[in-house]
Design an enzyme around this catalytic site. Structure first.
Site, PDB file in Angstrom:
ATOM      1  N   HIS A 184       0.727  -1.120   0.141  1.00 32.65           N
ATOM      2  CA  HIS A 184      -0.091   0.440   0.073  1.00 32.65           C
ATOM      3  C   HIS A 184       0.926   1.552  -0.272  1.00 32.65           C
ATOM      4  CE1 HIS A 184      -2.998  -2.754   1.097  1.00 32.65           C
ATOM      5  NE2 HIS A 184      -4.043  -2.668   1.172  1.00 32.65           N
ATOM      6  N   ASP A 256      -4.451  -5.898  -7.234  1.00 31.13           N
ATOM      7  CA  ASP A 256      -5.368  -5.346  -6.053  1.00 31.13           C
ATOM      8  C   ASP A 256      -4.901  -4.024  -6.650  1.00 31.13           C
ATOM      9  OD1 ASP A 256      -5.206  -5.002  -3.409  1.00 31.13           O
ATOM     10  OD2 ASP A 256      -3.099  -5.706  -3.244  1.00 31.13           O
TER      11      ASP A 256
END
Length: 483
Positions: A184, A256
């Site tokens: 992230h 993702d």
């Protein structure tokens, strides 16, 4: 001059968007009518079951075969139960129990709940083999550190979800379990030869392909031997040569979230990331959680521009949109939801608890919950023993800041139960435990990935393998503190 309508629709057919709030805004529904593949629901979109059912009905008004996705892993990653914590244990607990029939039952129950609400794509299970105790983003989301065990439970989870007519999406290919960085925030590197991946990280993916998984999610990780300087999400060697040709996967490859730094920074933004992912062989592009109409339009424009200047081949984008449409068509067909046994998740969580030492005689202890931050994947979901305690005092502490003497004074003659997540890698936490154990009977409850660390002098070390609502109740029950 506006975009070519046919190319715009084609580009939209490869995108999973999102929107803010509990009610889909007009633009989110209008885009579905224009060809958008679907939306992903996050905690901010969810208030209660009736509202979620109304949401999915509103989205289907845009297009009946819309993909409505969610990250519902059970355990520490839940969207439906983000306000209270999941009633199901997560993968680490299920792997600890090591009953593949139970794993299938739990995932069938999750699938039945999603199907009843109109959600048809679960971005689960996580099938990464968590071989790094310091892994900041996988941990309890993994079935464990043994590839064979993870493979068996991954296949069971896929079978359970898909029996309810909800498409499963195994993640994160080719394996995020050996990383010590969070994609992230950055691009993690797994610097091993492909032979190590095949032995350590890839067996669960082989198992879910054999189990008929409908989708596989890419990892924003760098494996230099395969991906060069970029992430797997942008690598044809990973998505085509390895996943499709070597492992025989024929379903949809989902990225993702492209807003994650592991992809966006590597490509120079979400739009260029979308182009690179499509070129590499991805089919369905998850934009992320913070999405509005302008961002979707930007991504579409980037894809159409890439089609015009030759960076993208039209046949490749048509193939991607076709696979997304096939996934939606499968999900529309539905499944057969089996009846969920009462209290299934709580009974499963109880079976996962492991006790080292002696937990007898914990009458009216002081419960100390050590503050722990949450990952973006987990979100701020309540955790701990608090909701399950009967007549027991609980306080909060911050490792490295809380004075052990204060807790000693507060405890008095009472024993101390110290509850934490990933205590072994929380600065100051091992020292706090050891300081308290020097003067008091201390029981440690580890609700994260336990690793190899054990406290010095503690009376007992209790492992729950997760911090869901079910895990918290199980721990309180084992300690004799549940109401």
């Amino acid at each position: 001059m506006g975009l070519d309508p046919g190319l715009r629709r084609l580009a939209l057919g490869t995108l999973l968007a999102a929107y803010p709030g509990p009610v889909p805004p007009d633009w989110a529904v209008d885009l579905l009518a224009d060809g958008l593949a679907g939306h992903t629901l996050f905690g901010t979109n969810i208030h209660d079951p009736a509202q979620v059912a109304a949401t999915t009905a509103a989205l289907r008004a845009g297009r009946p075969d819309v993909l409505i996705a969610i990250d519902e892993e059970g355990g520490d990653v839940t969207r439906l139960a983000h306000a209270t914590g999941s009633p199901y244990p997560g993968n680490a607990a299920l792997g600890a129990v090591d009953d593949v029939t139970l794993t299938r039952q739990v995932y069938a129950a999750i699938g039945a709940e999603l199907a009843a609400l109109g959600i048809n794509l679960d971005l689960a299970p996580t099938v990464d083999v968590n071989t790094a105790d310091e892994n900041p983003v996988i941990g309890t989301r993994s079935f464990g550190a043994d590839p064979a065990r993870v493979a068996a439970h991954s296949a069971a989870a896929v079978a359970g979800l898909q029996s309810a007519g909800v498409a499963a999406c195994a993640k994160h290919f080719p394996g995020h379990g050996a990383t010590v960085a969070d994609s992230h925030y950055e691009l993690p590197t797994v610097d091993v030869p492909p032979a190590v991946l095949r032995e350590r990280d890839l067996p669960p993916f082989a198992a879910v392909v054999d189990a008929g998984v409908r989708a596989v999610m890419t990892a924003h990780i760098r494996v230099p031997a395969l991906t060069g300087d970029g992430p797997a999400t942008f690598s044809r060697a990973v998505l085509v040569d390895l996943l499709r040709r070597e492992y025989g996967f024929t379903g949809a490859v989902i990225t993702d979230a492209l807003e994650m730094k592991g992809a966006a920074l590597a490509a120079g933004g979400v739009g260029p990331a979308a182009v690179r992912a499509l070129a590499a062989g991805a089919d369905l592009l998850c934009i992320g959680a913070k999405v509005d109409a302008d961002l979707v339009a930007h991504v579409v424009e980037e894809i159409v521009a890439a089609l015009a200047d030759g960076r993208l081949d039209r046949a490749r984008v048509e193939e991607a949109a076709g696979r997304a449409a096939e996934l939606a068509a499968w999900a529309v067909a539905g499944g057969t939801a089996a009846r969920t046994p009462d209290g299934l998740g709580y009974a499963a969580a109880l079976r996962a608890v492991r006790v080292e030492g002696d937990v007898a005689g914990l009458t009216a202890p002081l419960v100390v919950q050590v503050h722990a931050t949450s990952t973006i994947a987990e979100g701020r979901v309540p955790w701990g023993l608090g909701p399950h305690l009967a007549g027991v005092e609980e306080v909060r502490a911050v490792a490295g800041e809380t004075d052990p003497d204060e807790l000693r004074r507060l405890a008095g003659e009472r024993p101390i139960v110290l509850v934490g997540r990933h205590l072994h890698r929380l600065p100051g936490a091992p020292e706090l435990v050891d300081a308290l154990a020097a003067t008091h009977p201390v029981t440690v409850v580890e609700m994260g990935w336990p690793g190899g660390w054990r406290p010095t002098g503690a009376r007992a070390f209790v492992t729950t393998y997760g911090a869901s609502h079910a895990n918290g109740r199980a721990a309180a029950q084992v300690l004799g503190l549940a109401g």
